[in-house]
Design a protein around this motif. Structure first.
Motif, PDB file in Angstrom:
ATOM      1  N   LEU A 174      10.758   2.204  -4.231  1.00 51.74           N
ATOM      2  CA  LEU A 174       9.373   1.801  -4.451  1.00 51.74           C
ATOM      3  C   LEU A 174       8.778   2.660  -5.562  1.00 51.74           C
ATOM      4  CD1 LEU A 174       8.069   1.568  -0.767  1.00 51.74           C
ATOM      5  CD2 LEU A 174       9.030  -0.266  -2.170  1.00 51.74           C
TER       6      LEU A 174
ATOM      7  N   VAL B 174       2.780   3.715  -5.732  1.00 47.36           N
ATOM      8  CA  VAL B 174       2.320   2.588  -4.905  1.00 47.36           C
ATOM      9  C   VAL B 174       1.514   3.058  -3.703  1.00 47.36           C
ATOM     10  CG1 VAL B 174       4.406   2.437  -3.465  1.00 47.36           C
ATOM     11  CG2 VAL B 174       3.036   0.385  -3.896  1.00 47.36           C
ATOM     12  N   TRP B 175       1.913   4.171  -3.096  1.00 47.76           N
ATOM     13  CA  TRP B 175       1.173   4.623  -1.922  1.00 47.76           C
ATOM     14  C   TRP B 175      -0.262   4.977  -2.280  1.00 47.76           C
ATOM     15  CZ3 TRP B 175      -0.217  10.014  -1.049  1.00 47.76           C
ATOM     16  CH2 TRP B 175      -1.002  10.167   0.100  1.00 47.76           C
TER      17      TRP B 175
ATOM     18  N   ALA C  27      -2.256   1.833  -2.782  1.00 48.14           N
ATOM     19  CA  ALA C  27      -2.486   1.110  -1.523  1.00 48.14           C
ATOM     20  C   ALA C  27      -3.470   1.855  -0.630  1.00 48.14           C
ATOM     21  CB  ALA C  27      -1.160   0.904  -0.793  1.00 48.14           C
TER      22      ALA C  27
ATOM     23  N   ALA D 109      -0.421  -3.145  -4.801  1.00 48.51           N
ATOM     24  CA  ALA D 109       0.056  -2.151  -3.843  1.00 48.51           C
ATOM     25  C   ALA D 109      -0.327  -2.528  -2.417  1.00 48.51           C
ATOM     26  CB  ALA D 109      -0.492  -0.769  -4.198  1.00 48.51           C
TER      27      ALA D 109
ATOM     28  N   ALA E  11       2.221  -3.160   0.674  1.00 48.89           N
ATOM     29  CA  ALA E  11       2.101  -2.489   1.975  1.00 48.89           C
ATOM     30  C   ALA E  11       2.090  -3.514   3.101  1.00 48.89           C
ATOM     31  CB  ALA E  11       0.827  -1.642   2.011  1.00 48.89           C
TER      32      ALA E  11
ATOM     33  N   THR F  84       7.981   7.749   0.627  1.00 49.30           N
ATOM     34  CA  THR F  84       7.100   6.803  -0.059  1.00 49.30           C
ATOM     35  C   THR F  84       6.979   5.503   0.721  1.00 49.30           C
ATOM     36  OG1 THR F  84       7.630   7.728  -2.225  1.00 49.30           O
ATOM     37  CG2 THR F  84       6.753   5.485  -2.188  1.00 49.30           C
ATOM     38  N   TRP F  85       8.104   5.045   1.276  1.00 47.09           N
ATOM     39  CA  TRP F  85       8.082   3.816   2.070  1.00 47.09           C
ATOM     40  C   TRP F  85       7.194   3.992   3.295  1.00 47.09           C
ATOM     41  CZ3 TRP F  85       9.916   2.983   7.079  1.00 47.09           C
ATOM     42  CH2 TRP F  85       9.957   1.636   7.496  1.00 47.09           C
TER      43      TRP F  85
ATOM     44  N   ASP G 284       4.752   6.177   3.806  1.00 44.56           N
ATOM     45  CA  ASP G 284       3.354   6.330   3.395  1.00 44.56           C
ATOM     46  C   ASP G 284       2.736   4.986   3.015  1.00 44.56           C
ATOM     47  OD1 ASP G 284       3.384   9.053   3.796  1.00 44.56           O
ATOM     48  OD2 ASP G 284       3.805   9.550   1.705  1.00 44.56           O
ATOM     49  N   THR G 285       3.522   4.143   2.356  1.00 38.64           N
ATOM     50  CA  THR G 285       3.002   2.836   1.945  1.00 38.64           C
ATOM     51  C   THR G 285       2.764   1.939   3.154  1.00 38.64           C
ATOM     52  OG1 THR G 285       4.196   3.048  -0.154  1.00 38.64           O
ATOM     53  CG2 THR G 285       3.373   0.858   0.429  1.00 38.64           C
TER      54      THR G 285
ATOM     55  N   ASP H 180      -1.197   0.239   5.092  1.00 33.63           N
ATOM     56  CA  ASP H 180      -1.640  -1.067   5.565  1.00 33.63           C
ATOM     57  C   ASP H 180      -2.647  -0.860   6.698  1.00 33.63           C
ATOM     58  OD1 ASP H 180      -1.394  -3.494   7.532  1.00 33.63           O
ATOM     59  OD2 ASP H 180      -0.575  -4.198   5.630  1.00 33.63           O
TER      60      ASP H 180
END
Length: 211
Positions: free
Chosen positions: A47, A51-52, A55, A73, A77, A107-108, A110-111, A115
Motif C-alpha cells: 500500500l 494512504v493511512w 484516510a 484513501a 480503507a 500500514t495495512w 492503520d489503513t 475506516d
C-alpha cells in the motif's frame, strides 16, 4: 465459506511465513475445494505509505471537502475492511523484520483502522471470527537467549488481532529461519528443524480448526 489471506513477506520464493501459511490454507482448502480465497500481498504489492494519513484525516472532514487523495484513501480503507468483513475465516502471514512489525502490515492495519466502521468505540465487526496468524523470526528470541524480549512485533499483532478486533485468534510461530543463510546460526540447524516441524504441525491443526 470464504478465506481471506494476507501475506506481508517481501519475498515469494523462500519465504518461511508463506510456506507455513500454505499449510494452513491447504487444510482449509481440503474441506472447501470450491470456495473463494481473497488474497492481499502487502509485502510485494505494498500500500502507498501515505494512504493511512489521507484516510485518517478524511474521517474527520465533510465528504464535500475531501481532496482527491483523501477520497481515494477512504475508499481503499473501506475496501480493505470489506475484505475482512465478508470473509468467514482469516489467515495472516507476517514475518519479523528488524525486531518489529513489517511496515507493510502496519500500514495495512492503520489503513483498516481509518475506516469509520473499525474506529475505537464502533461495534466490533470481526468479533469471534476464526483467524490464524503465522509469524516467523530469523533468529532465536526465546527465554534465555540473547535476543529474548526483542520481538516487538508478535505482542503488537496479538493486541490488534485478538484484543482490538476481537478475532478468535490462533498463532503459529517459528524461528531460526535464517539457519542455512547466516553462518553464525549453523550450530542451531537441528533446533531450527525441530522448531519448523512443530510449527508445521500446529499449522495443520489450526488450518483444520478454521473450518
Amino acid at each position: 465459506m470464504s478465506l481471506f489471506r494476507l501475506d506481508a513477506s517481501i519475498r515469494v520464493e523462500g519465504s518461511h511465513s508463506r510456506e507455513i501459511a500454505d499449510i494452513v490454507e491447504r487444510e482449509w482448502r481440503a474441506a472447501h475445494p470450491d470456495d473463494p480465497i481473497v488474497r492481499r500481498h502487502v509485502g510485494t504489492d505494498a500500500l502507498p505509505s501515505t494512504v493511512w494519513g489521507e484516510a485518517a484525516s478524511a474521517r474527520f472532514l465533510p465528504v464535500g471537502t475531501l481532496s482527491d487523495p483523501q477520497r481515494s484513501a477512504a475508499a481503499l480503507a473501506a475496501r480493505l475492511t470489506d475484505e475482512l468483513v465478508e470473509a468467514d475465516a482469516l489467515l495472516f502471514a507476517v514475518p519479523l523484520y528488524n525486531y518489529g512489525v513489517s511496515q507493510h502490515f502496519k500500514t495495512w492495519v492503520d489503513t483498516v483502522l481509518a475506516d469509520p466502521r473499525m474506529a475505537s468505540g464502533a461495534p466490533p465487526l470481526l468479533a469471534g471470527k476464526p483467524a490464524v496468524l503465522v509469524t516467523v523470526r530469523g533468529g532465536g528470541y526465546g527465554p534465555g537467549t540473547p535476543r529474548a524480549g526483542w520481538d516487538h512485533a508478535t505482542p503488537w499483532m496479538r493486541r490488534i488481532l485478538a484484543d482490538v478486533w476481537q478475532l478468535d485468534l490462533e498463532v503459529v510461530e517459528s524461528e531460526l529461519t535464517l539457519v542455512g543463510v547466516d553462518p553464525n546460526l549453523e550450530r542451531f540447524r537441528d533446533l531450527a528443524a525441530e522448531l519448523r516441524g512443530r510449527a508445521e504441525e500446529l499449522a495443520r491443526e489450526h488450518g483444520r480448526a478454521l473450518l
